[in-house]
Design an enzyme around this catalytic site. Structure first.
Site, PDB file in Angstrom:
ATOM      1  N   CYS A 136      19.152  13.952   2.008  1.00  0.00           N
ATOM      2  CA  CYS A 136      18.592  12.690   1.518  1.00  0.00           C
ATOM      3  C   CYS A 136      17.461  12.951   0.534  1.00  0.00           C
ATOM      4  O   CYS A 136      16.329  13.231   0.939  1.00  0.00           O
ATOM      5  CB  CYS A 136      18.097  11.845   2.685  1.00  0.00           C
ATOM      6  N   CYS A 139      14.540  10.494   0.787  1.00  0.00           N
ATOM      7  CA  CYS A 139      13.643  10.771   1.912  1.00  0.00           C
ATOM      8  C   CYS A 139      12.713  11.943   1.628  1.00  0.00           C
ATOM      9  O   CYS A 139      11.528  11.917   1.980  1.00  0.00           O
ATOM     10  CB  CYS A 139      14.451  11.083   3.168  1.00  0.00           C
ATOM     11  N   ASP A 140      13.250  13.003   1.002  1.00  0.00           N
ATOM     12  CA  ASP A 140      12.546  14.292   0.990  1.00  0.00           C
ATOM     13  C   ASP A 140      12.142  14.827  -0.375  1.00  0.00           C
ATOM     14  O   ASP A 140      11.491  15.875  -0.453  1.00  0.00           O
ATOM     15  CB  ASP A 140      13.419  15.342   1.691  1.00  0.00           C
TER      16      ASP A 140
END
Length: 323
Positions: A136, A139-140
């Site tokens: 992701c 997300c990261d």
């Protein structure tokens, strides 16, 4: 618990399922939640979460899920850590059964079973998951400012992830098994014109290098069989997700990729059955959006049950507009 009638049964224990449980419990629906054997969903394999509101400092994904679990229990949600293996939505009350033989009848159901990222299946990948290996970018990506990263995949998701990563990373290398992309022409053009993105064709990742965190990857050319080392600090796997809807096939409307078709109010093709989280939300796949739809599904279930008090039992089909 055999055939015990419940107002609401929730299937799934990620951010969507837990949030649905919290709202349903506060509405005095006394929900039963089948959480699955692996409680907590995708956040259980996520390290630092920095984008969930309310936490000034990063919180580990498993800790966030544990807090939601405890909040559910405090509010009276009954949680059973078993997988639902059978579902009958042909008539109401609906019948659900777990792999351990636990059965429950439900006046309404919220499906929040999520979607699992597809992985390469390498031991080294699993070892460094959450330590440089991710599925992701949204997300990261923040953790890879001014670092070199690689993305595996050739579809729209891979191109979207790669383009997003260029906002943070100094260089993004796309590794693809073929000599051309499967992504749409628009996404291909966008990635190809980005000066930070380069491509390695006809190749696959053989091993993720590093002890405590990603230090590089060993890449094999599938035509020449030659290998090379690529120095990167992050590896993003973008080869797709699989929604956990196999149990519901034939019972409820699914899109061509297997995601549940739900309308803007989380209603599915079966009246009284609602869907929340990644199982019906392929574009976003975020904890906060999962929690939001979990809240919506619980409120919709409450309204549905109120409306049914003066109606005879029975299932009436409804067809929400597809995504």
């Amino acid at each position: 618990m055999s055939d015990e009638l419940r107002k609401l049964v929730i299937i799934g224990s990620g951010a969507a399922g837990y949030t649905a449980g919290i709202y349903a419990a506060r509405a005095n629906l006394k929900p039963l939640l089948f959480g699955g054997v692996s409680m907590g969903g995708q956040l259980m394999i996520t390290s630092d979460v920095e984008n969930y509101p309310g936490f000034e400092a990063p919180i580990l994904g498993p800790e966030l899920m544990e807090r939601m679990n405890k909040q559910c229990r405090r509010l009276g949600v009954e949680i059973i850590p078993e997988n639902v293996c059978k579902a009958d939505f042909g008539k109401r009350p609906f019948l659900l059964e777990t792999t351990e033989g636990v059965r429950a009848l439900a006046e309404s159901v919220i499906i929040a079973t999520g979607a699992n990222a597809q992985w390469l299946g390498l031991p080294s990948e699993k070892k460094l998951m959450g330590h440089g290996v991710s599925a992701c970018a949204t997300c990261d990506a923040f953790f890879f400012k001014n670092k070199k990263v690689a993305v595996v995949g050739g579809g729209d998701t891979a191109m979207e992830e790669s383009t997003f990563l260029t906002k943070f990373a100094s260089e993004v290398t796309v590794i693809h098994r073929r000599d051309s992309l499967r992504a749409s022409k628009t996404m291909q053009d966008r990635a190809s014109s980005n000066p930070k993105i380069r491509f390695i064709w006809d190749s696959a990742v053989e091993e993720v290098l590093g002890e405590e965190e990603v230090a590089g990857v060993r890449v094999k050319n599938l035509k020449t069989r030659q290998t090379r080392m690529l120095e990167v600090q992050g590896l993003f796997i973008a080869i797709g997700h699989v929604p956990n809807t196999q149990v519901f096939a034939g019972q409820i409307a699914l899109d061509p990729k297997g995601y549940i078709v739900a309308d803007a109010r989380t209603r599915t093709s079966v009246e009284g059955v609602f869907a929340a989280g990644d199982v019906m939300d392929p574009p976003y796949r975020q904890a906060v959006t999962a929690a939001g739809t979990g809240c919506m599904a619980a409120l919709e279930a409450e309204r549905f049950l109120e409306a049914q008090k003066e109606k005879p039992s029975g299932v009436k089909g409804q067809t929400p507009s597809a995504r």
